[in-house]
Design a protein around this motif. Structure first.
Motif, PDB file in Angstrom:
ATOM      1  N   LEU A  98       4.537  28.927  36.044  1.00 31.10           N
ATOM      2  CA  LEU A  98       4.214  29.936  35.025  1.00 31.10           C
ATOM      3  C   LEU A  98       3.869  31.265  35.685  1.00 31.10           C
ATOM      4  CD1 LEU A  98       3.671  30.780  32.090  1.00 31.10           C
ATOM      5  CD2 LEU A  98       1.357  29.863  32.348  1.00 31.10           C
ATOM      6  N   GLN A  99       3.072  31.224  36.735  1.00 29.29           N
ATOM      7  CA  GLN A  99       2.699  32.456  37.440  1.00 29.29           C
ATOM      8  C   GLN A  99       3.930  33.143  38.016  1.00 29.29           C
ATOM      9  OE1 GLN A  99      -0.343  33.925  37.605  1.00 29.29           O
ATOM     10  NE2 GLN A  99       0.700  35.618  38.592  1.00 29.29           N
ATOM     11  N   GLN A 100       4.814  32.372  38.642  1.00 28.01           N
ATOM     12  CA  GLN A 100       6.041  32.944  39.211  1.00 28.01           C
ATOM     13  C   GLN A 100       6.923  33.534  38.109  1.00 28.01           C
ATOM     14  OE1 GLN A 100       7.591  29.545  41.317  1.00 28.01           O
ATOM     15  NE2 GLN A 100       6.558  30.094  43.231  1.00 28.01           N
ATOM     16  N   ALA A 101       7.054  32.805  37.001  1.00 32.66           N
ATOM     17  CA  ALA A 101       7.890  33.277  35.895  1.00 32.66           C
ATOM     18  C   ALA A 101       7.312  34.551  35.290  1.00 32.66           C
ATOM     19  CB  ALA A 101       8.035  32.186  34.832  1.00 32.66           C
ATOM     20  N   LEU A 102       5.998  34.621  35.193  1.00 28.86           N
ATOM     21  CA  LEU A 102       5.360  35.844  34.669  1.00 28.86           C
ATOM     22  C   LEU A 102       5.647  37.037  35.589  1.00 28.86           C
ATOM     23  CD1 LEU A 102       1.883  34.556  33.428  1.00 28.86           C
ATOM     24  CD2 LEU A 102       3.635  35.671  32.033  1.00 28.86           C
ATOM     25  N   GLU A 103       5.603  36.798  36.899  1.00 25.95           N
ATOM     26  CA  GLU A 103       5.857  37.873  37.856  1.00 25.95           C
ATOM     27  C   GLU A 103       7.297  38.362  37.799  1.00 25.95           C
ATOM     28  OE1 GLU A 103       4.537  36.283  41.605  1.00 25.95           O
ATOM     29  OE2 GLU A 103       2.431  36.317  40.995  1.00 25.95           O
ATOM     30  N   GLU A 104       8.222  37.525  37.357  1.00 23.77           N
ATOM     31  CA  GLU A 104       9.628  37.904  37.251  1.00 23.77           C
ATOM     32  C   GLU A 104       9.915  38.795  36.040  1.00 23.77           C
ATOM     33  OE1 GLU A 104      11.134  33.634  39.081  1.00 23.77           O
ATOM     34  OE2 GLU A 104      11.554  34.132  36.993  1.00 23.77           O
ATOM     35  N   LEU A 105       9.021  38.772  35.065  1.00 21.40           N
ATOM     36  CA  LEU A 105       9.242  39.549  33.837  1.00 21.40           C
ATOM     37  C   LEU A 105       9.141  41.048  34.101  1.00 21.40           C
ATOM     38  CD1 LEU A 105       7.044  37.558  31.304  1.00 21.40           C
ATOM     39  CD2 LEU A 105       9.541  37.688  31.307  1.00 21.40           C
ATOM     40  N   PRO A 106       9.897  41.843  33.325  1.00 17.85           N
ATOM     41  CA  PRO A 106       9.661  43.295  33.374  1.00 17.85           C
ATOM     42  C   PRO A 106       8.203  43.568  32.958  1.00 17.85           C
ATOM     43  CG  PRO A 106      11.693  42.796  32.205  1.00 17.85           C
ATOM     44  CD  PRO A 106      10.998  41.477  32.455  1.00 17.85           C
ATOM     45  N   GLU A 107       7.634  44.604  33.500  1.00 16.72           N
ATOM     46  CA  GLU A 107       6.213  44.886  33.280  1.00 16.72           C
ATOM     47  C   GLU A 107       5.845  44.962  31.800  1.00 16.72           C
ATOM     48  OE1 GLU A 107       2.773  48.132  34.496  1.00 16.72           O
ATOM     49  OE2 GLU A 107       4.759  48.276  35.404  1.00 16.72           O
ATOM     50  N   ALA A 108       6.663  45.622  30.981  1.00  8.99           N
ATOM     51  CA  ALA A 108       6.345  45.780  29.554  1.00  8.99           C
ATOM     52  C   ALA A 108       6.293  44.423  28.852  1.00  8.99           C
ATOM     53  CB  ALA A 108       7.368  46.684  28.878  1.00  8.99           C
ATOM     54  N   GLN A 109       7.222  43.532  29.183  1.00  8.59           N
ATOM     55  CA  GLN A 109       7.221  42.197  28.575  1.00  8.59           C
ATOM     56  C   GLN A 109       6.017  41.389  29.041  1.00  8.59           C
ATOM     57  OE1 GLN A 109      10.965  40.173  29.195  1.00  8.59           O
ATOM     58  NE2 GLN A 109      12.139  41.962  28.528  1.00  8.59           N
ATOM     59  N   ARG A 110       5.728  41.461  30.338  1.00 10.64           N
ATOM     60  CA  ARG A 110       4.590  40.729  30.895  1.00 10.64           C
ATOM     61  C   ARG A 110       3.284  41.195  30.250  1.00 10.64           C
ATOM     62  NH1 ARG A 110       5.631  41.338  35.952  1.00 10.64           N
ATOM     63  NH2 ARG A 110       4.499  43.273  36.203  1.00 10.64           N
ATOM     64  N   GLU A 111       3.122  42.506  30.104  1.00 14.53           N
ATOM     65  CA  GLU A 111       1.887  43.042  29.529  1.00 14.53           C
ATOM     66  C   GLU A 111       1.672  42.538  28.103  1.00 14.53           C
ATOM     67  OE1 GLU A 111       2.129  47.282  29.911  1.00 14.53           O
ATOM     68  OE2 GLU A 111       1.598  47.237  32.042  1.00 14.53           O
ATOM     69  N   VAL A 112       2.744  42.554  27.294  1.00 19.17           N
ATOM     70  CA  VAL A 112       2.612  42.094  25.907  1.00 19.17           C
ATOM     71  C   VAL A 112       2.291  40.600  25.875  1.00 19.17           C
ATOM     72  CG1 VAL A 112       3.845  41.715  23.733  1.00 19.17           C
ATOM     73  CG2 VAL A 112       4.078  43.890  24.928  1.00 19.17           C
ATOM     74  N   PHE A 113       3.001  39.810  26.681  1.00 17.46           N
ATOM     75  CA  PHE A 113       2.767  38.365  26.690  1.00 17.46           C
ATOM     76  C   PHE A 113       1.334  38.045  27.117  1.00 17.46           C
ATOM     77  CE2 PHE A 113       2.574  34.201  28.604  1.00 17.46           C
ATOM     78  CZ  PHE A 113       3.169  33.413  27.640  1.00 17.46           C
ATOM     79  N   VAL A 114       0.895  38.632  28.215  1.00 17.52           N
ATOM     80  CA  VAL A 114      -0.454  38.359  28.727  1.00 17.52           C
ATOM     81  C   VAL A 114      -1.516  38.813  27.725  1.00 17.52           C
ATOM     82  CG1 VAL A 114      -2.116  38.993  30.527  1.00 17.52           C
ATOM     83  CG2 VAL A 114       0.213  38.356  31.161  1.00 17.52           C
ATOM     84  N   ALA A 115      -1.335  40.009  27.167  1.00 18.10           N
ATOM     85  CA  ALA A 115      -2.323  40.517  26.209  1.00 18.10           C
ATOM     86  C   ALA A 115      -2.427  39.593  25.003  1.00 18.10           C
ATOM     87  CB  ALA A 115      -1.953  41.932  25.763  1.00 18.10           C
ATOM     88  N   HIS A 116      -1.287  39.160  24.496  1.00 13.67           N
ATOM     89  CA  HIS A 116      -1.292  38.363  23.273  1.00 13.67           C
ATOM     90  C   HIS A 116      -1.667  36.904  23.520  1.00 13.67           C
ATOM     91  CE1 HIS A 116       0.536  36.394  19.699  1.00 13.67           C
ATOM     92  NE2 HIS A 116      -0.211  37.317  19.148  1.00 13.67           N
ATOM     93  N   GLU A 117      -0.985  36.239  24.437  1.00 14.24           N
ATOM     94  CA  GLU A 117      -1.186  34.807  24.646  1.00 14.24           C
ATOM     95  C   GLU A 117      -2.434  34.473  25.459  1.00 14.24           C
ATOM     96  OE1 GLU A 117       0.279  31.897  23.555  1.00 14.24           O
ATOM     97  OE2 GLU A 117       1.250  33.265  22.164  1.00 14.24           O
ATOM     98  N   LEU A 118      -2.715  35.249  26.467  1.00 10.06           N
ATOM     99  CA  LEU A 118      -3.823  34.898  27.359  1.00 10.06           C
ATOM    100  C   LEU A 118      -5.121  35.611  27.005  1.00 10.06           C
ATOM    101  CD1 LEU A 118      -1.866  34.805  30.740  1.00 10.06           C
ATOM    102  CD2 LEU A 118      -2.220  32.978  29.070  1.00 10.06           C
ATOM    103  N   ASP A 119      -5.012  36.865  26.539  1.00 14.25           N
ATOM    104  CA  ASP A 119      -6.220  37.617  26.210  1.00 14.25           C
ATOM    105  C   ASP A 119      -6.547  37.600  24.724  1.00 14.25           C
ATOM    106  OD1 ASP A 119      -6.380  38.229  28.893  1.00 14.25           O
ATOM    107  OD2 ASP A 119      -5.373  40.162  28.684  1.00 14.25           O
ATOM    108  N   GLY A 120      -5.622  37.090  23.893  1.00 13.08           N
ATOM    109  CA  GLY A 120      -5.884  36.973  22.462  1.00 13.08           C
ATOM    110  C   GLY A 120      -5.857  38.277  21.690  1.00 13.08           C
ATOM    111  N   VAL A 121      -5.190  39.309  22.213  1.00 16.32           N
ATOM    112  CA  VAL A 121      -5.111  40.607  21.533  1.00 16.32           C
ATOM    113  C   VAL A 121      -4.024  40.522  20.463  1.00 16.32           C
ATOM    114  CG1 VAL A 121      -4.670  43.074  21.830  1.00 16.32           C
ATOM    115  CG2 VAL A 121      -5.821  41.784  23.640  1.00 16.32           C
ATOM    116  N   SER A 122      -4.324  40.949  19.244  1.00 15.43           N
ATOM    117  CA  SER A 122      -3.348  40.900  18.160  1.00 15.43           C
ATOM    118  C   SER A 122      -2.304  41.999  18.337  1.00 15.43           C
ATOM    119  CB  SER A 122      -4.041  41.075  16.810  1.00 15.43           C
ATOM    120  OG  SER A 122      -4.502  42.410  16.676  1.00 15.43           O
ATOM    121  N   PHE A 123      -1.139  41.792  17.718  1.00 14.26           N
ATOM    122  CA  PHE A 123      -0.111  42.824  17.760  1.00 14.26           C
ATOM    123  C   PHE A 123      -0.619  44.100  17.088  1.00 14.26           C
ATOM    124  CE2 PHE A 123       3.429  41.036  19.839  1.00 14.26           C
ATOM    125  CZ  PHE A 123       3.417  39.683  19.580  1.00 14.26           C
TER     126      PHE A 123
END
Length: 195
Positions: A132-157
């Motif tokens: 999962l960590q490796q796959a996250l690092e492969e993502l473009p920064e904008a996609q990674r930021e949205v995924f991490v903010a929403h799924e891991l930090d619980g920030v709503s859209f």
């Protein structure tokens, strides 16, 4: 017999617990209901999280960042639910076309083996987290930021839109691409481990 100051300190602590439960219950309940289809199970998870909060809050060690703590415990309870039901597979990637674009509709639905499930489970868990960590690092920064903010930090859209000014549909698309990539990468690990 308790002293007056001890009684007041306990009363203050109980008031803080009550205020926190009232403040966080709605948002936390919504977070859980978006991830657990059965309303009864979602309510049970919410009650378990709140009970664990009350018990932990009464311990001498203070809880830092109560909101983050509650969402982390809720995520763990949801993962436990999936694990108990043996729902170890990732959601079918074909289901991505059925999503309506509502807040939180694009999820990874990753279930990790129990941390205390023995050496094989510990290895599988470690391997999945590393992938999962490796796959996250492969993502473009904008996609990674949205995924991490929403799924891991619980920030709503809604909150991300307010903070960034980026349209919600753009954020949803970024998360959708991130989830598709992560599913592909993690499915290979699931298959390798035969989970």
């Amino acid at each position: 017999m308790q002293s007056t100051s001890t009684h007041l300190a306990m009363s203050d602590k109980e008031n803080e617990i009550t205020a926190t439960v009232l403040r966080e219950r709605g948002r936390l309940g919504g977070f859980i209901r978006r991830r657990v289809a059965d309303a009864g199970e979602a309510e049970d998870i919410l009650q378990d999280v709140m009970l664990e909060f009350v018990q932990a809050y009464r311990l001498p060690e203070p809880i830092e960042q109560v909101g983050a703590w509650l969402f982390r415990v809720a995520r763990n309870r949801i993962i436990d639910r999936f694990r108990k039901k043996k729902e170890q597979q990732l959601v079918d990637p074909g289901d991505i076309d059925q999503l309506d674009g509502a807040d939180d509709s694009v999820r990874l639905d990753l279930a990790l083996p129990a941390a205390d499930g023995g050496p094989e489970a510990a290895y599988a868990r470690s391997r999945l987290l590393q992938a999962l960590q490796q796959a996250l690092e492969e993502l473009p920064e904008a996609q990674r930021e949205v995924f991490v903010a929403h799924e891991l930090d619980g920030v709503s859209f809604k909150q991300m839109v307010a903070d960034s000014g980026v349209p919600q549909n753009t954020l949803l698309a970024r998360k959708r691409y991130a989830v598709l990539h992560l599913r592909r990468r993690l499915q290979a690990v699931y298959d390798e481990l035969e989970i």
